[in-house]
Motif scaffolding. Structure first.
Motif, PDB file in Angstrom:
ATOM      1  N   LEU A 179      83.436  25.295  22.714  1.00  0.00           N
ATOM      2  CA  LEU A 179      81.696  25.616  22.146  1.00  0.00           C
ATOM      3  C   LEU A 179      81.634  27.173  22.577  1.00  0.00           C
ATOM      4  O   LEU A 179      82.402  27.885  23.415  1.00  0.00           O
ATOM      5  CB  LEU A 179      80.571  24.776  22.477  1.00  0.00           C
ATOM      6  CG  LEU A 179      80.820  23.412  22.122  1.00  0.00           C
ATOM      7  CD1 LEU A 179      79.298  22.729  22.090  1.00  0.00           C
ATOM      8  CD2 LEU A 179      80.722  23.516  20.236  1.00  0.00           C
ATOM      9  N   SER A 180      80.467  27.462  22.259  1.00  0.00           N
ATOM     10  CA  SER A 180      80.015  29.210  22.366  1.00  0.00           C
ATOM     11  C   SER A 180      79.225  28.875  23.421  1.00  0.00           C
ATOM     12  O   SER A 180      78.574  27.941  23.809  1.00  0.00           O
ATOM     13  CB  SER A 180      79.762  29.811  21.034  1.00  0.00           C
ATOM     14  OG  SER A 180      79.389  30.960  21.290  1.00  0.00           O
ATOM     15  N   LEU A 181      78.406  30.030  23.817  1.00  0.00           N
ATOM     16  CA  LEU A 181      77.127  29.975  24.586  1.00  0.00           C
ATOM     17  C   LEU A 181      76.042  30.902  24.040  1.00  0.00           C
ATOM     18  O   LEU A 181      76.221  31.828  23.260  1.00  0.00           O
ATOM     19  CB  LEU A 181      77.681  30.822  25.833  1.00  0.00           C
ATOM     20  CG  LEU A 181      78.509  30.107  26.914  1.00  0.00           C
ATOM     21  CD1 LEU A 181      78.884  31.014  27.695  1.00  0.00           C
ATOM     22  CD2 LEU A 181      78.027  28.840  27.619  1.00  0.00           C
ATOM     23  N   LYS A 214      73.730  38.596  28.933  1.00  0.00           N
ATOM     24  CA  LYS A 214      74.577  39.709  28.524  1.00  0.00           C
ATOM     25  C   LYS A 214      74.138  41.098  29.224  1.00  0.00           C
ATOM     26  O   LYS A 214      72.889  41.173  29.437  1.00  0.00           O
ATOM     27  CB  LYS A 214      74.739  40.084  27.042  1.00  0.00           C
ATOM     28  CG  LYS A 214      75.598  38.838  26.253  1.00  0.00           C
ATOM     29  CD  LYS A 214      76.724  39.188  25.782  1.00  0.00           C
ATOM     30  CE  LYS A 214      77.364  38.205  25.125  1.00  0.00           C
ATOM     31  NZ  LYS A 214      77.659  38.472  23.755  1.00  0.00           N
ATOM     32  N   ASN A 260      73.102  33.170  24.374  1.00  0.00           N
ATOM     33  CA  ASN A 260      72.840  34.534  24.791  1.00  0.00           C
ATOM     34  C   ASN A 260      71.230  34.757  25.413  1.00  0.00           C
ATOM     35  O   ASN A 260      70.241  34.278  24.673  1.00  0.00           O
ATOM     36  CB  ASN A 260      73.199  35.612  24.172  1.00  0.00           C
ATOM     37  CG  ASN A 260      74.746  35.645  23.806  1.00  0.00           C
ATOM     38  OD1 ASN A 260      75.468  35.530  24.727  1.00  0.00           O
ATOM     39  ND2 ASN A 260      74.862  36.052  22.555  1.00  0.00           N
ATOM     40  N   PRO A 297      89.158  43.992  15.685  1.00  0.00           N
ATOM     41  CA  PRO A 297      87.681  44.004  15.335  1.00  0.00           C
ATOM     42  C   PRO A 297      87.648  45.234  14.670  1.00  0.00           C
ATOM     43  O   PRO A 297      88.282  46.247  14.880  1.00  0.00           O
ATOM     44  CB  PRO A 297      86.952  44.101  16.408  1.00  0.00           C
ATOM     45  CG  PRO A 297      87.746  44.290  17.695  1.00  0.00           C
ATOM     46  CD  PRO A 297      89.138  43.878  16.899  1.00  0.00           C
ATOM     47  N   ASP A 349      81.140  45.135  19.409  1.00  0.00           N
ATOM     48  CA  ASP A 349      80.576  43.713  19.762  1.00  0.00           C
ATOM     49  C   ASP A 349      79.041  43.664  19.733  1.00  0.00           C
ATOM     50  O   ASP A 349      78.379  42.979  19.110  1.00  0.00           O
ATOM     51  CB  ASP A 349      80.801  43.400  21.102  1.00  0.00           C
ATOM     52  CG  ASP A 349      82.495  42.697  21.490  1.00  0.00           C
ATOM     53  OD1 ASP A 349      83.103  42.928  20.368  1.00  0.00           O
ATOM     54  OD2 ASP A 349      82.678  42.273  22.235  1.00  0.00           O
ATOM     55  N   ARG A 368      90.636  28.376  21.281  1.00  0.00           N
ATOM     56  CA  ARG A 368      89.529  27.462  21.027  1.00  0.00           C
ATOM     57  C   ARG A 368      89.449  27.476  19.547  1.00  0.00           C
ATOM     58  O   ARG A 368      88.991  26.346  19.097  1.00  0.00           O
ATOM     59  CB  ARG A 368      88.127  28.626  21.344  1.00  0.00           C
ATOM     60  CG  ARG A 368      87.033  27.630  21.036  1.00  0.00           C
ATOM     61  CD  ARG A 368      85.737  28.646  21.759  1.00  0.00           C
ATOM     62  NE  ARG A 368      85.563  30.152  20.944  1.00  0.00           N
ATOM     63  CZ  ARG A 368      84.674  30.748  21.011  1.00  0.00           C
ATOM     64  NH1 ARG A 368      83.589  30.387  21.801  1.00  0.00           N
ATOM     65  NH2 ARG A 368      84.492  31.983  20.327  1.00  0.00           N
ATOM     66  N   LYS A 382      74.796  28.344  34.564  1.00  0.00           N
ATOM     67  CA  LYS A 382      74.992  26.862  34.301  1.00  0.00           C
ATOM     68  C   LYS A 382      74.239  26.158  35.197  1.00  0.00           C
ATOM     69  O   LYS A 382      74.001  26.145  36.531  1.00  0.00           O
ATOM     70  CB  LYS A 382      76.429  26.495  34.277  1.00  0.00           C
ATOM     71  CG  LYS A 382      77.240  27.272  33.325  1.00  0.00           C
ATOM     72  CD  LYS A 382      78.722  27.159  33.610  1.00  0.00           C
ATOM     73  CE  LYS A 382      79.656  27.873  32.736  1.00  0.00           C
ATOM     74  NZ  LYS A 382      80.887  27.767  33.063  1.00  0.00           N
ATOM     75  N   LYS A 410      80.973  36.698  33.395  1.00  0.00           N
ATOM     76  CA  LYS A 410      81.335  36.228  31.975  1.00  0.00           C
ATOM     77  C   LYS A 410      82.424  37.268  31.658  1.00  0.00           C
ATOM     78  O   LYS A 410      82.445  38.363  31.328  1.00  0.00           O
ATOM     79  CB  LYS A 410      80.226  36.422  31.002  1.00  0.00           C
ATOM     80  CG  LYS A 410      80.787  36.279  29.503  1.00  0.00           C
ATOM     81  CD  LYS A 410      79.551  35.992  28.629  1.00  0.00           C
ATOM     82  CE  LYS A 410      79.802  35.441  27.469  1.00  0.00           C
ATOM     83  NZ  LYS A 410      80.814  36.128  26.524  1.00  0.00           N
TER      84      LYS A 410
END
Ligand SMILES: NC(=O)c1ccc[n+]([C@@H]2O[C@H](COP(=O)([O-])OP(=O)(O)OC[C@H]3O[C@@H](n4cnc5c(N)ncnc54)[C@H](O)[C@@H]3O)[C@@H](O)[C@H]2O)c1
Ligand SMILES: [Zn+2]
Length: 705
Positions: free
Chosen positions: A90-92, A323, A94, A38, A42, A148, A299, A127
Motif C-alpha cells: 500500500l501507500s502511506l 513529509k 501524509n 515524471p 512531486d 509494488r 509506525k 522515508k
C-alpha cells in the motif's frame, strides 16, 4: 496551479474538474511509476492530489469510481511478467505539519480506546525516496522479487533484484516463507557517477536518484541493472510463516540479523513530541546523507495494535509519512487584511507581492490569528523567536498540506524602519460590532451575528452548499449578488423569491444573465428543496460546532424539528432532563450542546429559523433499521471496561447493525452493556429496569449465538 475556491464551485464545475484531475493524475502516475519519467514535480503532484481529495470531501457523491484517491502506484508495465502480491503493497497517508502528527496519534489512541496515560510507542524511520520492492524467500532462498505496481499486482523483477548486492540470495534461519519489503535506492555519489557515464555515452541523464533507481531496477535486460549501483533498505514484510517479532522495532532488528540492510536512523519514540524531535533531528541530518529522503515515517510499534488498527482503502491506519516541507520562498508582505467568516471569526490574510512557490504563483497567505502575528502560540509560548509580522516585512511563505499558503518566518534585517506592529482589530471591519475573544479560543469573533453582512453572506453560502440545501443554480456567486441587491438576507428569503418576483416586487430578470426562463428554473429548483430531511436542515443552519455527522445524530435523536426546538428551549438553563437528554446523544459534548441551546435561545436567531421552517416541509428522521438485526432501532449504552473490543469498535459495530449508541442511561435505553468497573450507569439501569448484559452476552446477542 491556481484552484477555484471550493466555495464558489457548483456541482457541474466540480464534476468536470474531478474528471480532469483523474485523467491528469493517471497520466502522472504512469509517467512516474511506469515510465520513470515524471512530467511534474512531486510537490505539484501532491497539490493536485490534495485538491482532488478536497473536492471529494466537499462533493462526496461525485467521487469517481476511478478516483485517484483509491489508487496506489500504477499498473505493471506490459514488458514484465505480473506478480499478484499475497498481501497488498500500500501507500502511506501524509502528514505535513506538527498538528497532523498530533492528530494522527490522537486518532490512534481514540480508535484503540487508550487513555492519555497509557503508553503508546512508535517507530520513526526515514522515508527513503526510491521505489518499493517485495522479496520472497522460500526455505531461505530468494525465489521472487516484485515491484509494488498498483498495490495488488506488481512486476516480476527477480533477475534484476539478484544483481543487487544489498539483497541476500540466501537467508539462513529464516521462516519457511519470508517476504521482505523495502526500498531500492541509489546513493548520491553513485547517481552522479552514473550520470557522468550517461553523458559520456551520449545517453540521457537521469533527473534525480529516484528516477535513476526506478529506471535501473525496471530494466527488461537484467544485465543493465547489474551495471547500476542499486542499494536496498528493508523496513517491512509481507507474508510470513513465523512472526519476525512482536513489534515493528524487533522485526527490523531481526531483519538486520537475517542479513538485510536496515536504516540506522530508525528509532523508537513514545509519543508525538518524541516523534517530532526525531523528525527535526533527521531533517538536520538530511543534507549530509548520501541518499534522498523525503520525510519520516511513523509506525505504531506494537504489531498487535497495528493489526487492530487495520487499513483504509490504500493506506494503513497505523502509519503516516511526515513529509519534509519543500516549497519555500521569501517575498514582501504588502498588507494584512481581515476576513470575517460564517461564525464571525476574524481571519488575518497576508497580501503578498506575488511570488512563485514550488511552481505556483502565490499572492495571499494565511496568518492564522492575532497571536500568530504577534509571535506567540495559542498558549502564550514564543514562536519564531518572538518576532512579530508587520506590513512591509520580508516574509517566508510556504505551501504544505493545505493548498492555502502560510507565512512561516520574517527577516528582521530587511524590516523597513517605518514598519509598525500590526494592531489586531477589536471591532468587526464589516459591521463595526465588538469582536471578542473567549477564554481558550485563539480566534476573535464578531458579535454582530445576523446584523453582520459578512457573517450573513457566509451563512447563506453555507446554507445552499452541497451537504446542506444544495439548490441547483444557487451557488456562492448568486448568493453574493442576491445579498448585495437586497433580495436575500436570510435563508427564509430564498423561499419567498418566487412570490416577490411574480407579484412584480422584484425584477430578477433585469440582471445580467437572468431571463424569464432562468428565473423560473431557479424557482423550480428552490421549490424542489422545500421538502428537506431534518438532518440537512440542522446542518444548513450552520450552528457553530455542529457539523454533518453531529446533525445526523441530533436528527436521529429528536426525529422532528418541533421536538428539537422544544428540547433546546427547555435546556436553556443547562441542567435538567432536556439538557441531560441532549447530552445523552453520543457525539454531543458540552461545547456543542451549549452552542445549540445558545443559538436556539437567541430570539432573533430563533425567529429567523422559524421563518425558514414555516416555508419548509421538514421530513422527520426515521430510525436506521438494519434488516433482521436484533438490535436495529434499539438504544444501547456501553459502560465499564470492555475486554474483547475497544469502545470505538463496539460503537461502530453496534451502529452498523442499526443500533443507536448513547452516552448515558435514560428511560429510552434498551440495553446497557456493562464491563468490569461499571458504576453509576449500571445502578441507574437497574433502577429503570433496563436490560443489562455483559460483553459476552452482548456479543452473543448480536452474533445471534
Ligand atoms: N511527480 C509525479 O508526477 C508523481 C507521480 C506519482 C507519484 N509521485 C510521488 O510519489 C508519491 C506518492 O507515491 P506513493 O504512493 O509511493 O506514496 P508515498 O511515497 O507518499 O509513500 C509510500 C511509499 O513510501 C516508501 N517508503 C520509504 N521509506 C519507507 C519506510 N521507512 N516505511 C514505509 N514506506 C517507506 C515506500 O516505497 C512506500 O510505498 C507522492 O508523494 C508523489 O510525490 C509523483
Ligand atoms: Zn461583523
Amino acid at each position: 496551479m491556481d484552484f477555484v475556491p471550493l466555495d464558489s464551485l457548483n456541482e457541474k464545475a466540480a464534476e468536470e474538474e474531478l474528471s480532469r484531475l483523474a485523467e491528469l493524475l493517471e497520466q502522472a502516475n504512469t509517467a512516474y511509476h511506469t515510465k520513470d519519467a515524471p512530467f511534474m514535480s512531486d510537490a505539484e503532484y501532491d497539490a493536485y492530489k490534495r485538491r482532488n481529495l478536497a473536492l471529494e470531501d466537499r462533493f462526496p457523491h461525485l467521487k469517481r469510481a476511478d478516483s485517484p484517491t483509491d489508487v496506489v502506484g500504477a499498473a505493471p508495465s506490459a514488458g514484465f511478467a505480473k506478480v499478484s502480491h499475497s498481501m497488498a503493497m500500500l501507500s502511506l497517508a501524509n502528514a505535513f505539519d506538527d498538528e497532523d502528527v498530533f492528530d494522527f496519534v490522537q486518532r490512534i489512541r481514540k480508535h484503540l480506546g487508550l487513555s492519555d496515560a497509557e503508553p503508546l510507542h512508535f517507530t520513526s524511520e526515514p522515508k527513503i525516496d526510491g521505489l518499493s520492492l517485495s522479496l520472497r524467500y522460500e526455505n531461505g532462498a530468494l525465489v521472487q522479487a516484485a515491484t509494488r505496481g498498483d498495490g495488488a499486482v506488481g512486476e516480476n523483477v527477480t533477475a534484476n533484484a539478484l544483481t543487487i548486492n544489498d539483497i541476500p540470495q540466501r537467508v539462513p534461519n529464516a521462516p519457511d516463507v519470508l517476504e521482505v519489503r523495502g526500498e531500492v535506492y541509489m546513493s548520491h555519489t553513485d547517481f552522479e557517477a552514473l550520470n557522468e557515464k550517461q553523458n559520456a555515452a551520449g545517453a540521457k541523464a537521469f533527473a534525480n536518484p529516484r528516477n535513476a533507481a526506478a529506471g535501473s531496477l525496471r530494466q527488461l535486460d537484467a544485465r543493465i541493472t547489474q551495471n547500476r549501483p542499486l542499494r536496498f533498505f528493508a523496513y517491512a514484510w509481507g507474508t510470513l510463516t513465523a512472526p519476525l517479532g512482536k513489534t515493528q522495532s524487533d522485526s527490523i532488528e531481526r531483519l538486520k540479523n537475517l542479513g538485510f540492510q536496515t536504516n540506522e536512523l530508525t528509532d523508537r519514540c513514545d509519543g508525538p513530541e518524541a516523534l517530532l524531535a526525531q523528525y527535526r533531528r533527521i531533517e538536520e541530518r538530511r543534507a549530509s546523507l548520501d541518499y534522498d529522503i523525503d520525510g519520516v515515517v511513523y509506525k505504531v510499534d506494537d504489531l498487535d495494535l497495528q493489526r487492530r488498527l487495520g487499513f483504509r482503502s490504500t493506506t494503513p491506519r497505523w502509519a503516516i509519512a511526515h513529509k519534509f516541507p519543500a516549497e519555500l520562498a521569501w517575498t514582501e508582505l504588502q498588507s494584512i487584511d481581515i476576513q470575517v467568516g460564517r461564525t464571525g471569526a476574524l481571519s488575518p490574510v497576508a497580501r503578498l507581492k506575488p511570488i512563485t512557490v514550488g511552481g505556483v504563483v502565490v499572492s495571499n497567505a494565511t496568518l492564522h490569528n492575532e497571536d500568530y502575528i504577534a509571535g506567540r502560540d495559542n498558549k502564550g509560548g514564543v514562536i519564531r523567536d518572538g518576532k512579530d509580522i508587520r506590513a512591509g516585512d520580508y516574509v517566508q511563505v510556504y505551501r504544505a498540506g493545505d493548498v492555502i499558503p502560510k507565512v512561516a518566518d520574517v527577516d528582521l534585517d530587511k524590516r523597513p524602519a517605518e514598519a509598525i506592529p500590526f494592531v489586531f482589530p477589536t471591532t468587526c471591519p464589516e459591521c463595526g460590532s465588538d469582536a471578542l475573544r473567549e477564554a481558550g479560543d485563539a480566534v476573535r469573533r464578531c458579535t454582530g451575528g445576523l446584523i453582520c453582512p459578512a457573517q450573513a453572506v457566509e451563512r447563506l453560502k453555507h446554507f445552499v452548499s452541497r451537504a446542506a440545501f444544495d439548490i441547483d443554480g444557487l451557488g456562492a456567486k448568486q448568493i453574493e449578488q442576491f445579498y448585495k441587491d437586497g433580495w436575500v438576507s436570510e435563508p427564509a428569503d430564498i423561499f419567498t423569491l418566487r412570490d416577490r418576483y411574480e407579484s412584480g416586487m422584484q425584477q430578477l430578470k433585469n440582471r445580467d444573465g437572468w431571463g424569464e426562463k432562468s428565473a423560473t428554473n431557479l424557482f423550480d429548483a428552490i421549490d424542489e428543496k422545500r421538502e428537506i430531511p431534518l438532518a440537512r436542515l440542522l446542518f444548513a443552519l450552520g450552528i457553530r460546532h455542529v457539523g454533518e455527522a453531529a446533525s445526523n445524530l441530533i436528527a436521529q435523536h429528536y426525529s422532528t424539528f418541533d421536538a428539537f426546538e422544544k428540547s433546546t428551549l427547555a435546556a436553556q438553563i443547562e441542567e435538567g432532563d432536556a439538557w441531560d437528554d441532549l447530552l445523552s446523544i453520543d457525539g454531543v459534548g458540552t461545547v456543542m450542546a451549549q452552542s445549540l441551546v445558545h443559538t436556539m435561545g437567541q430570539p432573533a436567531e430563533r425567529a429567523s429559523i422559524d421563518r425558514l421552517v414555516a416555508q419548509l416541509k421538514v421530513q422527520p428522521s426515521k430510525p436506521i433499521v438494519s434488516d433482521g438485526s436484533p438490535v436495529a432501532g434499539k438504544t444501547v449504552v456501553f459502560t465499564g471496561t470492555l475486554e474483547r473490543m475497544t469502545r470505538a469498535e463496539a460503537k461502530s459495530r453496534a451502529e452498523s447493525l442499526g443500533a443507536k449508541v448513547a452516552g448515558s442511561v435514560s428511560a429510552k435505553t434498551d440495553f446497557l452493556v456493562a464491563g468490569p468497573g461499571a458504576g453509576s450507569k449500571a445502578k441507574k439501569a437497574v433502577e429503570l429496569g433496563i436490560r443489562t448484559l455483559d460483553e459476552d452476552g452482548w456479543l452473543a446477542l448480536i452474533e445471534g449465538l
